[in-house]
Scaffold this motif. Structure first.
Motif, PDB file in Angstrom:
ATOM      1  N   LEU A   1       0.797  -1.165   0.005  1.00 15.25           N
ATOM      2  CA  LEU A   1       0.065  -0.004   0.112  1.00 15.25           C
ATOM      3  C   LEU A   1       0.873   1.409  -0.059  1.00 15.25           C
ATOM      4  O   LEU A   1       0.625   2.169  -0.662  1.00 15.25           O
ATOM      5  CB  LEU A   1      -0.872  -0.041   1.419  1.00 15.25           C
ATOM      6  N   LEU A   2       1.931   1.213   0.832  1.00 14.35           N
ATOM      7  CA  LEU A   2       2.795   2.361   0.946  1.00 14.35           C
ATOM      8  C   LEU A   2       3.621   2.688  -0.669  1.00 14.35           C
ATOM      9  O   LEU A   2       3.701   3.841  -0.950  1.00 14.35           O
ATOM     10  CB  LEU A   2       4.006   1.999   2.086  1.00 14.35           C
ATOM     11  N   ALA A   3       3.824   1.415  -1.226  1.00 11.87           N
ATOM     12  CA  ALA A   3       4.387   1.672  -2.617  1.00 11.87           C
ATOM     13  C   ALA A   3       3.759   2.139  -3.752  1.00 11.87           C
ATOM     14  O   ALA A   3       4.020   3.053  -4.412  1.00 11.87           O
ATOM     15  CB  ALA A   3       4.932   0.135  -2.895  1.00 11.87           C
TER      16      ALA A   3
ATOM     17  N   SER B   1      -9.172   5.660  -0.943  1.00 18.27           N
ATOM     18  CA  SER B   1      -9.078   4.171  -1.210  1.00 18.27           C
ATOM     19  C   SER B   1      -7.535   3.843  -0.700  1.00 18.27           C
ATOM     20  O   SER B   1      -7.310   3.010  -0.340  1.00 18.27           O
ATOM     21  CB  SER B   1      -9.139   3.620  -2.717  1.00 18.27           C
ATOM     22  N   LEU B   2      -6.702   4.852  -0.911  1.00 16.26           N
ATOM     23  CA  LEU B   2      -5.227   4.693  -0.450  1.00 16.26           C
ATOM     24  C   LEU B   2      -5.061   4.663   0.989  1.00 16.26           C
ATOM     25  O   LEU B   2      -3.722   4.091   1.277  1.00 16.26           O
ATOM     26  CB  LEU B   2      -4.427   5.797  -1.250  1.00 16.26           C
ATOM     27  N   ASP B   3      -5.824   5.409   1.826  1.00 16.63           N
ATOM     28  CA  ASP B   3      -5.587   5.394   3.147  1.00 16.63           C
ATOM     29  C   ASP B   3      -6.879   5.279   3.654  1.00 16.63           C
ATOM     30  O   ASP B   3      -7.647   6.044   4.267  1.00 16.63           O
ATOM     31  CB  ASP B   3      -4.951   6.758   3.574  1.00 16.63           C
ATOM     32  N   PRO B   4      -7.522   3.864   3.642  1.00 21.17           N
ATOM     33  CA  PRO B   4      -8.802   3.606   4.011  1.00 21.17           C
ATOM     34  C   PRO B   4      -9.227   3.928   5.842  1.00 21.17           C
ATOM     35  O   PRO B   4     -10.210   4.161   6.189  1.00 21.17           O
ATOM     36  CB  PRO B   4      -9.116   2.128   3.840  1.00 21.17           C
TER      37      PRO B   4
ATOM     38  N   GLY C   1       9.606 -11.143  -7.694  1.00 18.58           N
ATOM     39  CA  GLY C   1       9.747  -9.848  -7.440  1.00 18.58           C
ATOM     40  C   GLY C   1       9.753  -9.313  -5.954  1.00 18.58           C
ATOM     41  O   GLY C   1       9.289 -10.036  -5.157  1.00 18.58           O
ATOM     42  N   LEU C   2      10.448  -8.213  -5.856  1.00 16.17           N
ATOM     43  CA  LEU C   2      10.546  -7.752  -4.491  1.00 16.17           C
ATOM     44  C   LEU C   2       9.248  -7.772  -3.689  1.00 16.17           C
ATOM     45  O   LEU C   2       8.997  -7.726  -2.711  1.00 16.17           O
ATOM     46  CB  LEU C   2      11.511  -6.214  -4.439  1.00 16.17           C
ATOM     47  N   GLU C   3       8.348  -6.866  -4.268  1.00 18.06           N
ATOM     48  CA  GLU C   3       6.849  -6.437  -3.869  1.00 18.06           C
ATOM     49  C   GLU C   3       6.250  -7.648  -3.514  1.00 18.06           C
ATOM     50  O   GLU C   3       5.511  -7.957  -2.582  1.00 18.06           O
ATOM     51  CB  GLU C   3       6.270  -5.418  -4.894  1.00 18.06           C
ATOM     52  N   ASP C   4       6.159  -8.648  -4.392  1.00 17.93           N
ATOM     53  CA  ASP C   4       5.520  -9.798  -4.370  1.00 17.93           C
ATOM     54  C   ASP C   4       6.107 -10.781  -3.151  1.00 17.93           C
ATOM     55  O   ASP C   4       5.337 -11.366  -2.213  1.00 17.93           O
ATOM     56  CB  ASP C   4       5.479 -10.713  -5.583  1.00 17.93           C
TER      57      ASP C   4
END
Lengths: 274, 305
Positions: A59-61, A140-143, B245-248
């Motif tokens: 989510l942060l990404a 939606s990004l910070d529910p 992958g890193l995120e996965d």
């Protein structure tokens, strides 16, 4: 009604471009919301302060990548306003039709309102919808917090986009009336719009900074705006003041729009049609 | 030929003057920044090692100084070629058609292609000169920002300095010229050209990792080595040889020591490959320019004046 149709027909290329931009942004917004929903799917229901295992990082990404979307929405609002405002007077003068058009119209201001108002209404409605969409994406990004209790992407979402669009329209109109040529008017309007954006953000943050709270040893509440005072000590503004910040920014943008619209009208009334 | 050149520049004087003024202001500002960074670095050499300022500490540990200012200003140099290309390229054909002078201009010229070359080349040359200026200024700032590092063997701030800015301007100019040929009005052509330039810029930024094959990073690296190279996203190599992958991987386990995920391999493109990356991107952008240029000629031949 027929005057409105004529005015919209004259601005059809610009409105078509604005429409394409709006559709693209809506598509990207949909993708972000879907990805956010997928990221928090392991945690059904609202996220608590200590979120679920493995949800935080994706989510942060996604939040970091979404900054480009919000910046694009802001640029779209300004660009749409400028695109509509610049050609209203500049095209007429550059085409050589201004002399005849001004002579036939009951008054130049009446001509201006007939040309400008329909397209301005369309752009205002489009950016209002975009404002709702961007608020939805932020939610939606910070529910766990909600879009109206966080300073994330301040000045890049919500009703302030309508203010930017109308300010861009007024800037474009004034530059078009001053130069009487589309290209130089557009270049100057783009520069002024960028300066306006910078100034509005600086003024809003400055206003909030004047009443920021000192940050103790605890972590700031989620959605807060983190600042620092003159001594370099950390301060914060709680997310509950987000509505106040939006009102300030939107009010300032609308004030700029009204003043520049008046200035543009004054220039138009006095201007030679060639 | 000289008169033709001057006439073209006069017809497009607004674009030309705006671009020259903008690049001049940017160059002056950045050269001032480079000067202040050099002075600051020289001051660090004379400072007491036991009592270093934050800037001098950064210089001694990481090899860079003035990160905040450089990270704010240098990206402007990176997007400038795309804006130059849009402002110089888009109005060339669009303005003629909008003002209804294309019929006269095209009928007076031996061919539309000759007219296009006569109109576009002076502005292209002007844009190239301005891009070369930006490329040099960007390199000057980078060398002042990281004085101990050879900028020609470093991928730091790759897209914001050096010869790559010139090739990117060329692509942006050709694409904007194409957009201006398709659209009959200057304003929509400019807006679409800027939007297309933004998309190209966004596409070229991560493409740096594809021009050369990344190399595996073996062992710990110094901050200077990390600064010079271009990191590529690490991957997990599972016990069965498959890659994740890193995120996965972090979605499965945010920690880095889960045996089921395997070992984490880090890849990077070393700074020594800077010239290879520049040449390969230049080759691809030259090909793109040729293709788009052919498209411009075809579109112009079919366009109604």
């Amino acid at each position: 009604m027929s005057i409105a149709r004529i005015a919209l027909g004259l601005a059809r290329r610009e409105l078509a471009l604005a429409g394409i931009g709006a559709i693209l942004l809506a598509g990207v917004a949909g993708l972000i919301v879907l990805q956010a929903a997928k990221a928090i799917a392991p945690c059904p229901g609202a996220l608590a302060e200590g979120d679920c295992q493995g949800v935080g990082a994706p989510l942060l990404a996604l939040q970091a990548r979404s900054g480009t979307f919000f910046a694009a929405a802001t640029a779209y609002a300004l660009a749409a306003g400028i695109m509509i405002g610049v050609p209203v007077v500049a095209s007429a003068i550059e085409d050589g039709t201004a002399a005849w058009t001004f002579a036939v119209a009951p008054a130049r201001l009446r001509w201006l309102s007939d040309r400008l108002v329909p397209a301005a209404v369309v752009i205002a409605v489009a950016t209002a919808v975009l404002g709702l969409v961007t608020d939805g994406v932020a939610g939606s990004l910070d529910p766990g917090v909600g879009p109206y209790s966080t300073f994330d992407w301040l000045g890049q979402r919500g009703v302030v986009l309508v203010g930017y669009a109308l300010a861009g329209l007024s800037i474009g109109l004034l530059c078009g009336a001053l130069f009487g040529r589309v290209l130089p008017a557009l270049l100057l309007a783009a520069f002024l719009a960028g300066a306006l954006l910078f100034a509005l953000n600086a003024l809003t943050v400055g206003w909030l900074d004047s009443s920021a709270l000192p940050l103790g040893s605890d972590a700031p509440p989620r959605g807060s705006l983190l600042l620092s005072d003159r001594q370099g000590m950390p301060t914060y503004v709680p997310g509950s003041r987000y509505g106040e910040a939006v009102l300030i920014q939107t009010g300032l943008a609308l004030a700029v729009a009204v003043s520049l619209l008046s200035a543009g009208s004054a220039v138009l009334v006095r201007r030679r049609p060639d | 030929m000289g008169r033709g050149l001057l006439l073209t520049l006069w017809l497009h004087r607004v674009s030309a003057v705006t671009c020259v003024a903008a690049v001049a202001l940017l160059s002056i500002g950045l050269i001032g920044l480079a000067g202040s960074l050099r002075s600051a670095a020289a001051g660090c050499t004379a400072s007491d090692p036991a009592n270093l300022s934050d800037a001098c500490l950064s210089l001694s540990l990481v090899g860079t100084i003035g990160d905040d200012a450089v990270n704010r200003l240098l990206p402007i140099v990176g997007i400038a070629p795309f804006l130059l290309g849009a402002v110089l390229g888009a109005p060339i054909v669009a303005q003629e058609r909008e003002r209804r002078t294309a019929l006269l201009a095209w009928s007076w010229s031996p061919s539309r292609t000759r007219w296009l070359l006569a109109s576009a080349i002076p502005l292209f040359a002007l844009g190239l000169l301005l891009s070369v200026d930006l490329a040099i200024v960007g390199d000057v700032v980078e060398r002042a920002h990281a004085p101990a590092i050879d900028a020609s063997r470093s991928l730091a701030n790759y897209g914001d300095r050096g010869p790559v800015l010139v090739t990117r301007f060329a692509v942006a100019f050709m694409v904007s010229l194409f957009v201006g040929t398709l659209l009959r009005r200057t304003l929509p052509a400019l807006v679409v050209a800027v939007a297309t330039g933004t998309v190209i810029a966004a596409g070229l930024a991560p493409a740096t990792a594809f021009w050369v094959a990344p190399e595996i990073v073996a062992g710990p690296q110094s901050p200077i080595e990390i600064y010079q190279e271009r990191m590529v996203e690490p991957v997990y190599v599972r016990p069965d040889g498959t890659r994740l992958g890193l995120e996965d991987g972090r979605a499965i386990d945010p920690g880095f020591d889960n045996p089921a995920l395997g070992r984490l391999e880090t890849y990077a493109i070393p700074g020594s490959r800077y010239r290879d990356v520049v040449f390969r991107e230049a080759a691809v952008t030259a090909l793109l320019c040729a293709l788009v240029g052919a498209g411009v000629v075809l579109a112009l031949r079919r366009a109604s004046p």
